[in-house]
Design a protein around this motif. Structure first.
Motif, short mmCIF file in Angstrom:
data_model
loop_
_atom_site.label_atom_id
_atom_site.label_comp_id
_atom_site.label_asym_id
_atom_site.label_seq_id
_atom_site.Cartn_x
_atom_site.Cartn_y
_atom_site.Cartn_z
N GLU A 225 7.30 6.53 -0.41
CA GLU A 225 6.13 6.28 0.45
C GLU A 225 6.17 4.85 0.99
O GLU A 225 6.41 3.90 0.24
CB GLU A 225 4.84 6.49 -0.35
N ILE A 226 5.95 4.69 2.29
CA ILE A 226 5.87 3.37 2.90
C ILE A 226 4.50 2.79 2.54
O ILE A 226 3.48 3.34 2.91
CB ILE A 226 6.02 3.43 4.43
N PRO A 227 4.44 1.67 1.82
CA PRO A 227 3.16 1.15 1.36
C PRO A 227 2.36 0.50 2.48
O PRO A 227 2.88 0.20 3.56
CB PRO A 227 3.56 0.10 0.32
N GLN A 228 1.08 0.29 2.21
CA GLN A 228 0.25 -0.44 3.16
C GLN A 228 0.66 -1.91 3.17
O GLN A 228 0.75 -2.54 2.12
CB GLN A 228 -1.24 -0.31 2.77
N LEU A 229 0.91 -2.43 4.35
CA LEU A 229 1.36 -3.82 4.51
C LEU A 229 0.30 -4.54 5.33
O LEU A 229 0.19 -4.34 6.54
CB LEU A 229 2.73 -3.87 5.20
N GLU A 230 -0.50 -5.38 4.67
CA GLU A 230 -1.68 -5.94 5.29
C GLU A 230 -1.45 -7.28 5.99
O GLU A 230 -2.29 -7.74 6.74
CB GLU A 230 -2.79 -6.11 4.23
N SER A 231 -0.34 -7.92 5.72
CA SER A 231 -0.08 -9.25 6.30
C SER A 231 1.39 -9.37 6.66
O SER A 231 2.23 -8.56 6.25
CB SER A 231 -0.46 -10.35 5.31
N LYS A 232 1.69 -10.41 7.41
CA LYS A 232 3.09 -10.67 7.75
C LYS A 232 3.90 -10.95 6.50
O LYS A 232 5.06 -10.54 6.39
CB LYS A 232 3.17 -11.87 8.72
N PHE A 233 3.29 -11.62 5.52
CA PHE A 233 3.99 -11.87 4.26
C PHE A 233 4.32 -10.55 3.57
O PHE A 233 5.43 -10.38 3.06
CB PHE A 233 3.15 -12.75 3.33
N ASP A 234 3.38 -9.62 3.53
CA ASP A 234 3.63 -8.31 2.91
C ASP A 234 4.81 -7.62 3.58
O ASP A 234 5.69 -7.05 2.93
CB ASP A 234 2.41 -7.41 3.03
N TYR A 235 4.82 -7.66 4.89
CA TYR A 235 5.87 -7.03 5.68
C TYR A 235 7.24 -7.64 5.35
O TYR A 235 8.22 -6.94 5.09
CB TYR A 235 5.52 -7.21 7.15
N ARG A 270 5.21 9.74 3.84
CA ARG A 270 3.83 9.42 3.52
C ARG A 270 3.64 7.93 3.77
O ARG A 270 4.45 7.12 3.33
CB ARG A 270 3.51 9.77 2.07
N LEU A 271 2.57 7.57 4.48
CA LEU A 271 2.45 6.23 5.01
C LEU A 271 1.19 5.50 4.57
O LEU A 271 0.11 6.08 4.52
CB LEU A 271 2.44 6.26 6.55
N GLY A 272 1.36 4.21 4.29
CA GLY A 272 0.23 3.30 4.20
C GLY A 272 0.10 2.52 5.49
O GLY A 272 -0.81 1.72 5.66
N ILE A 273 1.06 2.77 6.43
CA ILE A 273 1.03 2.12 7.74
C ILE A 273 1.33 3.16 8.80
O ILE A 273 1.68 4.30 8.49
CB ILE A 273 2.06 0.96 7.83
#
Length: 372
Positions: A225-235, A270-273
């Motif tokens: 699953e691609i996780p939710q990435l909330e910031s540029k740092f997360d990405y 399945r995506l968080g993004i």
């Protein structure tokens, strides 16, 4: 066109800088460097005399002897200074220093002395000098237990080990591609600056970074699953994490297939993004792709027909072959800095679903064509 040489070309930052400069060959010509040049005045002089710009990244930062680290780093700077003098080079010299310059340790002392030595010689020769104070750097392909705690955590989590936190302090971080962009900006500016503090782009507690990586392991490494990435740092952290997989043995990943009298159902991703999902058919014998990305997250899912997916990490010769068959649906995700393709090796049309995390933008495609 500027001729750019990088001491420490094969190191963590050096390799990223070298490869990024190669994306714009109309602006930069790369002058190759090997660490053996420091042992030969003739080879070092030949290198220096070709360069309009020299980025001095070569250094030692870990060894059981602090004295050896100090002596090595000062010697490297002095050797480069001697070559600049012998060749009367007017190159723009950029020096990679550390935020440890002001700390009471021999590594920091070696970086400060090296910076001052090179600044003085460059001025004497009439060249430009940029002394860059760099925060902690993380990113793809850093060496675990050497370049960064992030590299160590990523490696352990993807190789069956559990990371241990020695000191849960706040750390100022910069992603390696952000640092490379800072260096390239300094090259383009063409001005001297004895001391420039490269700004960090995030501040994180070590435990917070580990928690994010453990979540990536659970969701992505183990579940796809691609996780939710909330910031540029997360990405950036997620793309770093993806680069520590044993790619050869991790892919292809089999889908869970649900069948009944009507046929079969497969959940592809399945995506968080969000992102863009595409479908393609490919006739027998045709190959698609032969390109790489530096930031995009991409999945190839074969649902009908037979395919050969090939990956090759830039600057390496090993080609990884993955054979997929729609009768047993599976996927392969494309690591950044890996050129990749997909070929129909069957007798019928190949059906493939492509997912990528950002819609295509022709003005910022992040797509570089290189044969696998």
């Amino acid at each position: 066109m500027k001729k750019v040489g990088i001491t420490g070309q094969n190191g963590f930052v050096g390799k990223h800088l070298y490869n990024t400069l190669g994306l714009t060959p109309e602006e930069f010509e790369r002058i190759d460097f090997d660490k053996s040049y420091f042992d030969s005045e003739q080879k070092l002089d030949a290198f220096v005399s070709q360069c309009d710009v020299i980025v001095h990244l070569a250094a030692m930062n870990r060894h059981e002897s602090q004295e050896f680290i100090y002596e090595t780093n000062v010697k490297l700077a002095k050797n480069l200074v001697a070559s600049l003098k012998r060749t009367n080079s007017k190159a723009h010299v950029l020096f990679s220093s550390s935020s440890q310059e002001e700390r009471d340790n021999l590594y920091g002392k070696s970086k400060k002395e090296g910076r001052e030595i090179l600044a003085n010689q460059t001025r004497e020769n009439g060249g430009l000098f940029s002394g860059m104070i760099i925060p902690n750097v993380f990113g793809p392909f850093g060496l675990p237990n050497y370049n960064s705690f992030v590299a160590t955590f990523c490696y352990k989590l993807t190789h069956g080990e559990q990371p241990v936190i020695d000191n849960d302090g706040e750390v100022k971080l910069i992603y390696v591609s952000e640092l490379v962009n800072e260096i390239i900006t300094k090259i383009r500016e063409e001005k001297s600056e004895d001391l420039y503090e490269v700004p960090h782009t995030s501040v994180n507690k070590v435990s917070e970074v580990l928690a994010k990586l453990e979540n990536y392991k659970k969701l992505y490494f183990e579940g796809g699953e691609i996780p939710q990435l909330e910031s540029k740092f997360d990405y950036n952290l997620f793309n770093t994490f993806r680069c520590y997989f044993d790619v050869k043995n991790h892919y292809p990943v089999k889908f869970t297939q649900h069948t009944d009298p009507r046929g079969a159902f497969v959940e592809v991703i399945r995506l968080g993004i969000g992102g863009q999902c595409s479908f393609s058919t490919t006739v027998p014998g045709i190959t698609r792709g032969n390109h790489f990305h530096t930031r995009k997250i991409e999945r190839f899912a074969v649902i009908k027909g037979k395919a050969l997916i090939q990956l090759r990490k830039i600057d390496t010769d090993e080609v990884l072959d993955f054979y997929l068959d729609g009768k047993d649906p599976a996927y392969v995700d494309m690591p950044i800095w890996y050129t990749h393709n997909i070929k129909n090796i069957g007798d019928e049309e190949l059906y493939t679903i492509f997912w990528i995390n950002e819609p295509y933008n022709a003005e910022d495609a992040d797509t570089y064509f290189v044969e696998v």
